[in-house]
Design a protein around this motif. Sequence first.
Motif, PDB file in Angstrom:
ATOM      1  N   ARG A 288      57.094  44.088   0.849  1.00  0.00           N
ATOM      2  CA  ARG A 288      57.664  43.829  -0.318  1.00  0.00           C
ATOM      3  C   ARG A 288      59.204  44.450  -0.064  1.00  0.00           C
ATOM      4  O   ARG A 288      59.957  43.734  -0.488  1.00  0.00           O
ATOM      5  CB  ARG A 288      57.069  44.718  -1.292  1.00  0.00           C
ATOM      6  CG  ARG A 288      55.810  43.708  -1.978  1.00  0.00           C
ATOM      7  CD  ARG A 288      55.112  44.595  -3.054  1.00  0.00           C
ATOM      8  NE  ARG A 288      53.781  44.450  -3.222  1.00  0.00           N
ATOM      9  CZ  ARG A 288      52.748  45.516  -3.403  1.00  0.00           C
ATOM     10  NH1 ARG A 288      53.361  46.550  -3.692  1.00  0.00           N
ATOM     11  NH2 ARG A 288      51.658  45.286  -3.350  1.00  0.00           N
ATOM     12  N   ARG A 289      59.230  45.355   0.320  1.00  0.00           N
ATOM     13  CA  ARG A 289      60.645  46.116   0.640  1.00  0.00           C
ATOM     14  C   ARG A 289      61.507  45.590   1.373  1.00  0.00           C
ATOM     15  O   ARG A 289      62.760  45.449   1.448  1.00  0.00           O
ATOM     16  CB  ARG A 289      60.441  47.591   1.031  1.00  0.00           C
ATOM     17  CG  ARG A 289      59.538  48.599   0.077  1.00  0.00           C
ATOM     18  CD  ARG A 289      59.264  49.876   0.796  1.00  0.00           C
ATOM     19  NE  ARG A 289      58.341  50.752  -0.379  1.00  0.00           N
ATOM     20  CZ  ARG A 289      59.140  51.656  -1.220  1.00  0.00           C
ATOM     21  NH1 ARG A 289      60.230  51.669  -1.201  1.00  0.00           N
ATOM     22  NH2 ARG A 289      58.175  52.334  -1.909  1.00  0.00           N
ATOM     23  N   GLU A 290      60.583  44.871   2.544  1.00  0.00           N
ATOM     24  CA  GLU A 290      61.537  44.089   3.675  1.00  0.00           C
ATOM     25  C   GLU A 290      62.229  42.904   3.086  1.00  0.00           C
ATOM     26  O   GLU A 290      63.089  42.341   3.191  1.00  0.00           O
ATOM     27  CB  GLU A 290      60.666  43.627   4.741  1.00  0.00           C
ATOM     28  CG  GLU A 290      60.370  45.098   5.616  1.00  0.00           C
ATOM     29  CD  GLU A 290      59.236  44.575   6.675  1.00  0.00           C
ATOM     30  OE1 GLU A 290      58.507  43.554   6.431  1.00  0.00           O
ATOM     31  OE2 GLU A 290      59.064  45.320   7.465  1.00  0.00           O
TER      32      GLU A 290
ATOM     33  N   TRP B 298      66.887  40.441 -11.697  1.00  0.00           N
ATOM     34  CA  TRP B 298      67.782  41.665 -10.880  1.00  0.00           C
ATOM     35  C   TRP B 298      68.922  40.912 -10.375  1.00  0.00           C
ATOM     36  O   TRP B 298      69.174  39.857  -9.960  1.00  0.00           O
ATOM     37  CB  TRP B 298      66.936  41.867  -9.786  1.00  0.00           C
ATOM     38  CG  TRP B 298      65.572  42.735  -9.937  1.00  0.00           C
ATOM     39  CD1 TRP B 298      64.370  41.791 -10.212  1.00  0.00           C
ATOM     40  CD2 TRP B 298      64.978  43.865 -10.327  1.00  0.00           C
ATOM     41  NE1 TRP B 298      63.357  42.636 -10.430  1.00  0.00           N
ATOM     42  CE2 TRP B 298      63.876  43.840 -10.598  1.00  0.00           C
ATOM     43  CE3 TRP B 298      66.152  45.194 -10.356  1.00  0.00           C
ATOM     44  CZ2 TRP B 298      63.252  45.446 -10.763  1.00  0.00           C
ATOM     45  CZ3 TRP B 298      65.383  46.307 -10.617  1.00  0.00           C
ATOM     46  CH2 TRP B 298      64.116  46.277 -10.877  1.00  0.00           C
ATOM     47  N   ARG B 299      70.013  41.977 -10.648  1.00  0.00           N
ATOM     48  CA  ARG B 299      71.435  41.600 -10.260  1.00  0.00           C
ATOM     49  C   ARG B 299      71.845  42.157  -9.074  1.00  0.00           C
ATOM     50  O   ARG B 299      71.821  43.501  -8.988  1.00  0.00           O
ATOM     51  CB  ARG B 299      72.375  41.569 -11.343  1.00  0.00           C
ATOM     52  CG  ARG B 299      73.880  41.369 -11.122  1.00  0.00           C
ATOM     53  CD  ARG B 299      73.999  39.760 -11.329  1.00  0.00           C
ATOM     54  NE  ARG B 299      73.396  39.215 -12.665  1.00  0.00           N
ATOM     55  CZ  ARG B 299      73.071  37.895 -12.818  1.00  0.00           C
ATOM     56  NH1 ARG B 299      73.460  37.128 -12.000  1.00  0.00           N
ATOM     57  NH2 ARG B 299      72.821  37.530 -14.012  1.00  0.00           N
TER      58      ARG B 299
ATOM     59  N   LYS C 108      67.350  50.518  -4.268  1.00  0.00           N
ATOM     60  CA  LYS C 108      67.691  50.920  -2.899  1.00  0.00           C
ATOM     61  C   LYS C 108      68.482  49.756  -2.288  1.00  0.00           C
ATOM     62  O   LYS C 108      69.169  50.098  -1.418  1.00  0.00           O
ATOM     63  CB  LYS C 108      66.650  51.743  -2.392  1.00  0.00           C
ATOM     64  CG  LYS C 108      66.858  52.261  -0.925  1.00  0.00           C
ATOM     65  CD  LYS C 108      65.762  52.984  -0.161  1.00  0.00           C
ATOM     66  CE  LYS C 108      66.218  53.684   0.929  1.00  0.00           C
ATOM     67  NZ  LYS C 108      64.989  54.345   1.884  1.00  0.00           N
ATOM     68  N   ALA C 109      67.845  48.608  -2.502  1.00  0.00           N
ATOM     69  CA  ALA C 109      68.116  47.480  -1.755  1.00  0.00           C
ATOM     70  C   ALA C 109      69.764  46.701  -2.237  1.00  0.00           C
ATOM     71  O   ALA C 109      70.259  46.256  -1.997  1.00  0.00           O
ATOM     72  CB  ALA C 109      67.086  46.539  -2.008  1.00  0.00           C
TER      73      ALA C 109
ATOM     74  N   THR D 227      61.298  49.347  -9.271  1.00  0.00           N
ATOM     75  CA  THR D 227      62.589  49.910  -9.461  1.00  0.00           C
ATOM     76  C   THR D 227      63.396  50.822  -8.511  1.00  0.00           C
ATOM     77  O   THR D 227      64.297  50.139  -7.861  1.00  0.00           O
ATOM     78  CB  THR D 227      63.103  50.592 -10.885  1.00  0.00           C
ATOM     79  OG1 THR D 227      62.418  49.813 -11.979  1.00  0.00           O
ATOM     80  CG2 THR D 227      64.170  51.121 -11.048  1.00  0.00           C
ATOM     81  N   PRO D 228      62.796  51.543  -7.976  1.00  0.00           N
ATOM     82  CA  PRO D 228      63.335  52.458  -6.851  1.00  0.00           C
ATOM     83  C   PRO D 228      63.505  51.504  -5.305  1.00  0.00           C
ATOM     84  O   PRO D 228      64.729  51.704  -5.090  1.00  0.00           O
ATOM     85  CB  PRO D 228      62.237  53.459  -6.569  1.00  0.00           C
ATOM     86  CG  PRO D 228      61.452  53.633  -7.696  1.00  0.00           C
ATOM     87  CD  PRO D 228      61.283  52.168  -8.269  1.00  0.00           C
TER      88      PRO D 228
END
Length: 354
Positions: free
Chosen positions: A271-273, A351-352, A332-333, A327-328
Amino acid sequence: MSVLDETGKRIGRARYTAAQGLRSAWYGAQYMIAKRRSAGFNRPGEPPFKPQNPVDTKELRAAYFRLFAQDRANIEAGLYPAPEDVRVADLGKAVRRAGYFLKDVAEVDRRRVARDGVEVRETLEGSNRYPAYYRQNFHYQTDGWLSDESAKLYDHQVEALFTGSADAMRRQALAEIAREVKGRDQREVALLDLACGTGRFLRETMRAFPRLDARGLDLSPNYAERARQQVAPWPHVEILEGQAEILPLEDASQDVIVSIYLFHELPEKTRREVMREAARVLKPGGAFIIADSLQFGDNEGLDGILEYFPEGFHEPYYKAYLGWDFTPPMEKAGFSLEKTENAFLTKVNVWRKA
């Protein structure tokens, strides 16, 4: 508003109500048949499954009808055209798909009882084309996402599971695309449908905005081919094959990215990637529209029903997703949350990119 305009609206509402009512009855009946044919959520030798949170059936019903009311309001507001998926000419195909779906129920149920959600790995032995998390029979469906038969049946399965509401839930993401496109030349808006699957949503997007500079990406070659068939009327639309976490696109090349039901089927690291890759390929100020399952607390009356999904279907990352905070890692991205809206069992977040 003139009398003629008001009459047209009333006719449109009547047509919409009749068509969506028919779809709900059609898919709802198949869901009930499938439910009666299956062994349920309990397994031999295990205690009966009981959700920790009670299901508020009144709220479930109310949320279902709110979805269609919002869908109709979006159509009347001109955000997207009315759906064209209830036609007499398609009846034969619909009946055949229903037959395939009900026939496959026994095989899906066998996997559910046996907790056999990785059967597809046997056919991929020795292949490094797909990441480990992908080599599974998500939803216990036959062939996972890796056959033409699965691609043909997938959308029907999803509609039956959600009693005819899946397309309406997806269209709430289309409403956000409409807001992004408003006042702009469609030809200059680059859009990516991330994990586009069979192309069903991308087709609806192109019906609404036929000149968009659009593309879809999916890891399954079978689903990607199905998507190409879906968007064939718009030859400028490209369907790519690849991973969401390794996008084959240039930096800052997209204005809008939309993701439909992707994140709940990914492990946390992936997900983070995906978030980082989305930030890389989006232009500054671009929108990342994520439509995915509700999470715990989004609508407390429906928390109980969310607990059923990982029990009744092979959803290996869903339990962790239900309490996961977007959110975190999104901040961060480089994203900030601009809008969130519930649509029955789906949540749409915009998300913007800064």
